[in-house]
Design a protein around this motif. Structure first.
Motif, PDB file in Angstrom:
ATOM      1  N   VAL A  36      35.752  40.173  40.959  1.00  0.00           N
ATOM      2  CA  VAL A  36      37.019  39.690  41.519  1.00  0.00           C
ATOM      3  C   VAL A  36      37.313  40.441  42.809  1.00  0.00           C
ATOM      4  CG1 VAL A  36      38.018  38.947  39.328  1.00  0.00           C
ATOM      5  CG2 VAL A  36      38.336  41.314  40.080  1.00  0.00           C
ATOM      6  N   THR A  37      37.994  39.763  43.725  1.00  0.00           N
ATOM      7  CA  THR A  37      38.442  40.369  44.974  1.00  0.00           C
ATOM      8  C   THR A  37      39.934  40.107  45.096  1.00  0.00           C
ATOM      9  OG1 THR A  37      36.292  40.067  46.020  1.00  0.00           O
ATOM     10  CG2 THR A  37      38.178  40.374  47.495  1.00  0.00           C
ATOM     11  N   LEU A  38      40.699  41.154  45.380  1.00  0.00           N
ATOM     12  CA  LEU A  38      42.153  41.038  45.478  1.00  0.00           C
ATOM     13  C   LEU A  38      42.573  40.698  46.901  1.00  0.00           C
ATOM     14  CD1 LEU A  38      44.897  41.329  44.034  1.00  0.00           C
ATOM     15  CD2 LEU A  38      44.869  43.744  44.721  1.00  0.00           C
ATOM     16  N   PHE A  39      43.472  39.716  47.022  1.00  0.00           N
ATOM     17  CA  PHE A  39      44.031  39.301  48.310  1.00  0.00           C
ATOM     18  C   PHE A  39      45.550  39.371  48.271  1.00  0.00           C
ATOM     19  CE2 PHE A  39      39.882  37.417  48.577  1.00  0.00           C
ATOM     20  CZ  PHE A  39      39.595  37.345  49.927  1.00  0.00           C
ATOM     21  N   GLU A  40      46.120  39.665  49.446  1.00  0.00           N
ATOM     22  CA  GLU A  40      47.549  39.486  49.681  1.00  0.00           C
ATOM     23  C   GLU A  40      47.638  38.404  50.750  1.00  0.00           C
ATOM     24  OE1 GLU A  40      51.596  41.924  50.828  1.00  0.00           O
ATOM     25  OE2 GLU A  40      49.688  42.673  51.563  1.00  0.00           O
ATOM     26  N   LEU A  41      48.078  37.222  50.356  1.00  0.00           N
ATOM     27  CA  LEU A  41      47.990  36.011  51.161  1.00  0.00           C
ATOM     28  C   LEU A  41      46.534  35.836  51.586  1.00  0.00           C
ATOM     29  CD1 LEU A  41      51.337  36.126  53.171  1.00  0.00           C
ATOM     30  CD2 LEU A  41      50.784  34.673  51.223  1.00  0.00           C
ATOM     31  N   GLU A  42      46.207  35.981  52.867  1.00  0.00           N
ATOM     32  CA  GLU A  42      44.818  35.798  53.314  1.00  0.00           C
ATOM     33  C   GLU A  42      44.106  37.127  53.607  1.00  0.00           C
ATOM     34  OE1 GLU A  42      43.327  32.871  53.109  1.00  0.00           O
ATOM     35  OE2 GLU A  42      45.249  32.152  52.340  1.00  0.00           O
ATOM     36  N   ARG A  43      44.810  38.249  53.436  1.00  0.00           N
ATOM     37  CA  ARG A  43      44.240  39.573  53.722  1.00  0.00           C
ATOM     38  C   ARG A  43      43.504  40.117  52.496  1.00  0.00           C
ATOM     39  NH1 ARG A  43      45.794  45.084  53.001  1.00  0.00           N
ATOM     40  NH2 ARG A  43      47.631  44.398  51.850  1.00  0.00           N
ATOM     41  N   ARG A  44      42.223  40.397  52.676  1.00  0.00           N
ATOM     42  CA  ARG A  44      41.454  40.995  51.580  1.00  0.00           C
ATOM     43  C   ARG A  44      41.881  42.454  51.431  1.00  0.00           C
ATOM     44  NH1 ARG A  44      35.190  42.017  51.955  1.00  0.00           N
ATOM     45  NH2 ARG A  44      35.379  43.987  50.899  1.00  0.00           N
ATOM     46  N   VAL A  45      42.324  42.824  50.227  1.00  0.00           N
ATOM     47  CA  VAL A  45      42.796  44.172  49.959  1.00  0.00           C
ATOM     48  C   VAL A  45      41.627  45.046  49.501  1.00  0.00           C
ATOM     49  CG1 VAL A  45      44.397  45.571  48.597  1.00  0.00           C
ATOM     50  CG2 VAL A  45      45.095  43.302  49.411  1.00  0.00           C
ATOM     51  N   TYR A  46      40.879  44.568  48.506  1.00  0.00           N
ATOM     52  CA  TYR A  46      39.657  45.245  48.077  1.00  0.00           C
ATOM     53  C   TYR A  46      38.827  44.325  47.203  1.00  0.00           C
ATOM     54  CZ  TYR A  46      42.076  46.408  43.652  1.00  0.00           C
ATOM     55  OH  TYR A  46      42.765  46.357  42.463  1.00  0.00           O
ATOM     56  N   GLY A  47      37.593  44.715  47.029  1.00  0.00           N
ATOM     57  CA  GLY A  47      36.660  43.960  46.213  1.00  0.00           C
ATOM     58  C   GLY A  47      35.478  43.544  47.051  1.00  0.00           C
ATOM     59  N   PRO A  48      34.495  42.970  46.421  1.00  0.00           N
ATOM     60  CA  PRO A  48      34.511  42.559  45.014  1.00  0.00           C
ATOM     61  C   PRO A  48      34.391  43.745  44.051  1.00  0.00           C
ATOM     62  CG  PRO A  48      32.397  42.029  46.012  1.00  0.00           C
ATOM     63  CD  PRO A  48      33.274  42.591  47.109  1.00  0.00           C
ATOM     64  N   MET A  49      35.033  43.569  42.895  1.00  0.00           N
ATOM     65  CA  MET A  49      35.023  44.533  41.832  1.00  0.00           C
ATOM     66  C   MET A  49      34.388  43.878  40.609  1.00  0.00           C
ATOM     67  SD  MET A  49      38.314  46.493  40.155  1.00  0.00           S
ATOM     68  CE  MET A  49      39.111  44.983  39.589  1.00  0.00           C
ATOM     69  N   SER A  50      33.330  44.462  40.114  1.00  0.00           N
ATOM     70  CA  SER A  50      32.595  43.890  38.978  1.00  0.00           C
ATOM     71  C   SER A  50      33.442  43.869  37.716  1.00  0.00           C
ATOM     72  CB  SER A  50      31.319  44.687  38.732  1.00  0.00           C
ATOM     73  OG  SER A  50      30.660  44.206  37.575  1.00  0.00           O
ATOM     74  N   LEU A  51      33.253  42.853  36.899  1.00  0.00           N
ATOM     75  CA  LEU A  51      33.908  42.782  35.595  1.00  0.00           C
ATOM     76  C   LEU A  51      32.985  43.287  34.485  1.00  0.00           C
ATOM     77  CD1 LEU A  51      35.696  39.315  35.782  1.00  0.00           C
ATOM     78  CD2 LEU A  51      36.609  41.582  36.340  1.00  0.00           C
ATOM     79  N   HIS A  52      31.812  43.759  34.859  1.00  0.00           N
ATOM     80  CA  HIS A  52      30.832  44.230  33.879  1.00  0.00           C
ATOM     81  C   HIS A  52      30.756  45.750  33.886  1.00  0.00           C
ATOM     82  CE1 HIS A  52      29.615  40.086  33.453  1.00  0.00           C
ATOM     83  NE2 HIS A  52      29.506  40.002  34.779  1.00  0.00           N
ATOM     84  N   PRO A  53      30.400  46.341  32.715  1.00  0.00           N
ATOM     85  CA  PRO A  53      30.305  47.799  32.650  1.00  0.00           C
ATOM     86  C   PRO A  53      29.180  48.336  33.518  1.00  0.00           C
ATOM     87  CG  PRO A  53      29.804  46.795  30.505  1.00  0.00           C
ATOM     88  CD  PRO A  53      30.137  45.711  31.468  1.00  0.00           C
TER      89      PRO A  53
END
Length: 85
Positions: A68-85
């Motif tokens: 997953v990658t976190l956005f605020e409107l169209e600005r990428r905040v951080y990521g991608p962040m894996s959902l797997h261990p």
């Protein structure tokens, strides 16, 4: 007869009212479309967005989401962040 605009409790929130959202991605970094609430959630603040992904990451992974990658409107905040261990 003109009716006044619906109060905010009776209409869906706008993007500016809930600017935080997660881009759901597969292992190749391509966007994944997920049906239902998992694919359409938006949040009013970063903390709520992060709490939500922490609660549903297993459900997202079961739907084929790898990161997953976190956005605020169209600005990428951080990521991608894996959902797997």
């Amino acid at each position: 007869m003109n009716l006044p605009e619906q109060p905010s409790t009776f209409r869906p929130p706008t993007e500016s009212e809930r600017p935080w959202w997660w881009r759901l991605e597969n292992a190749a970094g391509e966007e994944v479309r997920v049906e239902g609430h998992l694919g359409t959630e938006r949040f009013s603040n970063q903390s709520d967005a992060e709490s939500w992904v922490g609660e549903v990451f297993a459900e997202l992974a079961a739907e084929g989401v790898d990161a997953v990658t976190l956005f605020e409107l169209e600005r990428r905040v951080y990521g991608p962040m894996s959902l797997h261990p």
